[in-house]
Design a protein around this motif. Structure first.
Motif, PDB file in Angstrom:
ATOM      1  N   ASP A 250       0.823  -1.216   0.000  1.00 40.80           N
ATOM      2  CA  ASP A 250       0.000   0.000   0.000  1.00 40.80           C
ATOM      3  C   ASP A 250       0.858   1.267   0.000  1.00 40.80           C
ATOM      4  O   ASP A 250       0.551   2.235  -0.695  1.00 40.80           O
ATOM      5  CB  ASP A 250      -0.955   0.005   1.207  1.00 40.80           C
ATOM      6  CG  ASP A 250      -2.006  -1.098   1.106  1.00 40.80           C
ATOM      7  OD1 ASP A 250      -2.293  -1.540  -0.025  1.00 40.80           O
ATOM      8  OD2 ASP A 250      -2.536  -1.513   2.151  1.00 40.80           O
TER       9      ASP A 250
ATOM     10  N   ASP B 136       0.263  -5.657  -8.263  1.00 41.79           N
ATOM     11  CA  ASP B 136       0.171  -6.989  -8.862  1.00 41.79           C
ATOM     12  C   ASP B 136      -0.092  -6.864 -10.376  1.00 41.79           C
ATOM     13  O   ASP B 136       0.593  -7.486 -11.209  1.00 41.79           O
ATOM     14  CB  ASP B 136      -0.981  -7.735  -8.169  1.00 41.79           C
ATOM     15  CG  ASP B 136      -0.970  -9.238  -8.411  1.00 41.79           C
ATOM     16  OD1 ASP B 136      -0.235  -9.693  -9.303  1.00 41.79           O
ATOM     17  OD2 ASP B 136      -1.702  -9.954  -7.704  1.00 41.79           O
TER      18      ASP B 136
ATOM     19  N   MET C 171      -9.796 -11.493   1.326  1.00 45.80           N
ATOM     20  CA  MET C 171     -10.024 -10.184   1.947  1.00 45.80           C
ATOM     21  C   MET C 171     -10.796 -10.385   3.252  1.00 45.80           C
ATOM     22  O   MET C 171     -11.233 -11.484   3.561  1.00 45.80           O
ATOM     23  CB  MET C 171     -10.806  -9.286   0.986  1.00 45.80           C
ATOM     24  CG  MET C 171     -12.203  -9.801   0.701  1.00 45.80           C
ATOM     25  SD  MET C 171     -12.974  -9.115  -0.765  1.00 45.80           S
ATOM     26  CE  MET C 171     -13.003  -7.390  -0.363  1.00 45.80           C
ATOM     27  N   ASP C 172     -10.939  -9.310   4.024  1.00 45.40           N
ATOM     28  CA  ASP C 172     -11.694  -9.411   5.271  1.00 45.40           C
ATOM     29  C   ASP C 172     -13.141  -9.778   4.953  1.00 45.40           C
ATOM     30  O   ASP C 172     -13.765  -9.169   4.088  1.00 45.40           O
ATOM     31  CB  ASP C 172     -11.624  -8.083   6.026  1.00 45.40           C
ATOM     32  CG  ASP C 172     -10.225  -7.841   6.570  1.00 45.40           C
ATOM     33  OD1 ASP C 172      -9.424  -8.795   6.586  1.00 45.40           O
ATOM     34  OD2 ASP C 172      -9.940  -6.706   6.976  1.00 45.40           O
TER      35      ASP C 172
HETATM   36  O1  KG4 Z   1      -6.932  -9.182   4.726  1.00 42.65           O
HETATM   37  P1  KG4 Z   1      -7.172  -7.823   4.208  1.00 42.65           P
HETATM   38  O2  KG4 Z   1      -8.383  -7.574   3.344  1.00 42.65           O
HETATM   39  O3  KG4 Z   1      -7.274  -6.777   5.379  1.00 42.65           O
HETATM   40  C1  KG4 Z   1      -6.452  -6.800   6.496  1.00 42.65           C
HETATM   41  O4  KG4 Z   1      -6.748  -7.563   7.469  1.00 42.65           O
HETATM   42  O5  KG4 Z   1      -5.431  -6.066   6.448  1.00 42.65           O
HETATM   43  O6  KG4 Z   1      -5.853  -7.375   3.423  1.00 42.65           O
HETATM   44  C2  KG4 Z   1      -5.751  -6.151   2.754  1.00 42.65           C
HETATM   45  C3  KG4 Z   1      -4.364  -6.031   2.151  1.00 42.65           C
HETATM   46  C4  KG4 Z   1      -4.071  -4.652   1.568  1.00 42.65           C
HETATM   47  O7  KG4 Z   1      -2.830  -4.203   2.067  1.00 42.65           O
HETATM   48  C5  KG4 Z   1      -4.002  -4.918   0.069  1.00 42.65           C
HETATM   49  O8  KG4 Z   1      -3.144  -4.033  -0.625  1.00 42.65           O
HETATM   50  C6  KG4 Z   1      -3.485  -6.336   0.033  1.00 42.65           C
HETATM   51  O9  KG4 Z   1      -4.179  -6.980   1.100  1.00 42.65           O
HETATM   52  N1  KG4 Z   1      -3.759  -7.021  -1.248  1.00 42.65           N
HETATM   53  C7  KG4 Z   1      -2.782  -7.475  -2.082  1.00 42.65           C
HETATM   54  C8  KG4 Z   1      -3.447  -7.997  -3.215  1.00 42.65           C
HETATM   55  N2  KG4 Z   1      -4.792  -7.859  -3.026  1.00 42.65           N
HETATM   56  C9  KG4 Z   1      -4.963  -7.260  -1.811  1.00 42.65           C
HETATM   57  N3  KG4 Z   1      -1.446  -7.463  -1.956  1.00 42.65           N
HETATM   58  C10 KG4 Z   1      -0.728  -7.970  -2.974  1.00 42.65           C
HETATM   59  N4  KG4 Z   1      -1.282  -8.473  -4.106  1.00 42.65           N
HETATM   60  C11 KG4 Z   1      -2.623  -8.515  -4.266  1.00 42.65           C
HETATM   61  N5  KG4 Z   1      -3.164  -9.019  -5.381  1.00 42.65           N
END
Ligand code: KG4
Ligand code: ZN
Length: 337
Positions: A165, A182, A304-305
């Motif tokens: 991020d 990505d 994702m969450d």
């Molecule tokens: O698990 P999540 O939805 O929320 C948390 O618990 O943090 O993860 C969100 C994170 C964000 O930092 C987002 O940029 C990352 O997951 N993310 C990715 C990808 N899709 C989402 N990071 C790398 N490559 C992806 N394709």
């Protein structure tokens, strides 16, 4: 046993219905309000959860073909996360359980990610290794049996998703950064720029991603590249993304593989937002084919969450009779015990 799960720890308002361990519905409302700020604004997240929670829960019940009266229990995330955001889902869940006279279970969000690979058809077998990589966490966990786990290591600074991020923001690619990097990275050369890989001590399973993030910043300064002054050349942007991504993925893969060998596990799971990363999946997939272990990753809606993982852990707990009291408070810095 029908469990409603509620998740409001960050910027996703989500609710789901799980019946006897099977997901019946999973409704996720992603708050787009944060995009223009380049990251999650806590106060706006709480307000949006407050505005959305009733309709998201009602939608989850409707899609899960369940009435409130069919519920056997309610589960809600109580930490870790943003205090004000957690309070919305936690208090809503407690109040509903109280009104319906059914048990309530507060759930650790990280435990939700840990069990998110059980939401698919094919489930991992114990003992397994789990790499949890999200915006807030990066950790390797050895799961010996249900609710018996040991954290092998975790990040000492930025989480992997946080690094994605922050680098995305530097490159003018916006929030959330993971999917943007990505996508760009798939067009670039991962060997174009050699960003550092931080492996820490030889026997450590801990991670550190602040160095690579700073290296990208220094690279942009040294080359006098300022995304704010004008868009970067597309080929150069793709190379920066691919090279940054490669350095993060190299470390994640190397540590996961060392743990897989040392613990001699047959099943390896990845979970959390960053487990959606195509390069991480590809590299670990290749390792699994030659190394003879099974790799599990959740479908995108469970990376994702989401409320489904919370409802699932709620179901695991409540069927064992492990609930929480109505005095359970939100714990923003809750750890995986
Ligand atoms: O698990 P999540 O939805 O929320 C948390 O618990 O943090 O993860 C969100 C994170 C964000 O930092 C987002 O940029 C990352 O997951 N993310 C990715 C990808 N899709 C989402 N990071 C790398 N490559 C992806 N394709
Ligand atoms: Zn998460």
């Amino acid at each position: 046993m029908v469990v409603l799960g509620i998740e409001t720890s960050c910027d996703e308002t989500s609710a789901a219905v799980v019946a006897d361990g099977v997901v019946k519905s999973n409704v996720i409302s992603s708050q787009l309000v944060h995009r223009k700020y380049g990251g999650v604004v806590p106060e706006l997240a709480s307000r949006a959860h407050q505005r959305l929670i009733i309709q998201v829960v009602e939608e989850a019940l409707a899609r899960g073909a369940a009435q409130k009266e069919d519920l056997s229990g309610i589960a809600a995330t109580y930490g870790p996360g943003l205090a004000g955001a957690l309070l919305v889902g936690l208090n809503f869940g407690k109040a509903l359980a109280y009104a319906l006279h059914i048990p309530f279970a507060g759930i650790n969000h990280i435990e939700g990610h840990l069990y998110s690979n059980f939401l698919g058809e094919e489930k991992p077998s114990y003992p397994f290794l789990s790499l949890i990589v999200s915006g807030g966490h990066t950790m390797l966990v050895h799961v010996e049996s249900e609710f018996q786990h040991r954290v092998l290591g975790q990040t000492r600074d930025d989480a992997a998703g946080e690094a994605f991020d922050k680098v995305s923001k530097m490159l003018g690619l916006g929030y959330p950064g993971g999917p943007a990097i990505d996508g760009q990275g798939s067009q670039g050369d991962p060997r174009a720029i050699r960003f550092p890989r931080s492996f820490l001590e030889e026997d450590s399973y801990d991670f550190s991603f602040s160095g690579v993030k700073t290296a990208v910043l220094y690279y942009l300064r040294e080359k006098k590249l300022d995304p704010k002054a004008g868009a970067l050349d597309p080929a150069r942007l793709a190379d920066i993304c691919a090279s940054f991504q490669a350095s993060v993925v190299d470390v994640l893969v190397a540590k996961t593989m060392r743990a897989t060998r040392e613990l001699n596990v047959r099943d390896v799971c990845i979970a959390g937002g960053v487990s959606a990363n195509s390069e991480l999946r590809r590299r670990l997939g290749d390792e699994a084919r030659v190394g003879g272990f099974r790799l599990f990753h959740p479908t995108l809606e469970y990376c994702m969450d989401n409320g489904a993982m919370i409802a699932y852990v709620g179901w695991l707990r409540l069927r064992r009779g492990i609930g929480s009291g109505m005095d359970l408070a939100a714990v923003p810095n809750l750890e995986l015990a």
